[in-house]
Design a protein around this motif. Structure first.
Motif, PDB file in Angstrom:
ATOM      1  N   VAL A  83     -16.332 -10.096   9.126  1.00 41.28           N
ATOM      2  CA  VAL A  83     -16.256 -11.546   9.231  1.00 41.28           C
ATOM      3  C   VAL A  83     -15.101 -11.875  10.166  1.00 41.28           C
ATOM      4  O   VAL A  83     -13.976 -11.410   9.966  1.00 41.28           O
ATOM      5  N   ILE A 137     -20.387 -13.655  11.166  1.00 36.36           N
ATOM      6  CA  ILE A 137     -20.584 -12.780  10.004  1.00 36.36           C
ATOM      7  C   ILE A 137     -21.559 -11.691  10.434  1.00 36.36           C
ATOM      8  O   ILE A 137     -22.676 -12.001  10.863  1.00 36.36           O
ATOM      9  N   VAL A 175     -18.098 -19.133   4.639  1.00 34.84           N
ATOM     10  CA  VAL A 175     -18.582 -17.740   4.689  1.00 34.84           C
ATOM     11  C   VAL A 175     -19.490 -17.450   3.506  1.00 34.84           C
ATOM     12  O   VAL A 175     -20.557 -16.848   3.661  1.00 34.84           O
TER      13      VAL A 175
END
Length: 124
Positions: free
Chosen positions: A37, A28, A118
């Motif tokens: 990402v 990221i 994420v």
């Protein structure tokens, strides 16, 4: 899950997670004008998507997701990008997202695992 945050040359976080018995490496990055990402199970970039929030006066935001490179016939990849840009937007950022998904498995469970990993480790 293991992860690390580094500031040079750009603020980024690297982590490795196991999703449905597939080792998934996630990077990221937070640039000045967008987020990047990369999630890969194959050691390559895979399909690259661009997601952004449309700037409107309306109270209900709309989001635009497009495939830049790769598989255009995978609606679950587009859904993954949409969920991530919606999360980024709710976090207060209006920066767009470039998402790279190099996956062995395009199942709902895999993509949910990526979104979860994420969002838990976001730099926004």
């Amino acid at each position: 899950m293991s992860g690390s945050v580094q500031n040079f040359p750009v603020l980024h976080k690297k982590l490795s997670v196991d999703i449905k018995e597939n080792k998934t490496d996630i990077v990221i990055c937070s640039y000045d004008d967008y987020f990047l990402v990369i999630a890969t199970q194959i050691g390559a970039m895979g399909t690259i998507l661009h997601a952004r929030k449309e700037e409107e006066i309306s109270t209900n935001p709309t989001f635009n997701v497009s495939v830049i490179f790769g598989k255009r016939d995978e609606p679950m990849l587009v859904a993954c990008a949409r969920q991530l840009i919606e999360h980024i937007s709710r976090s207060g950022s209006s920066q767009p997202l470039v998402l790279s998904l190099g996956l062995k498995d395009h199942s709902v469970e895999t993509l949910k695992g990526i979104v979860s990993s994420v969002t838990e480790n976001g730099l926004w």
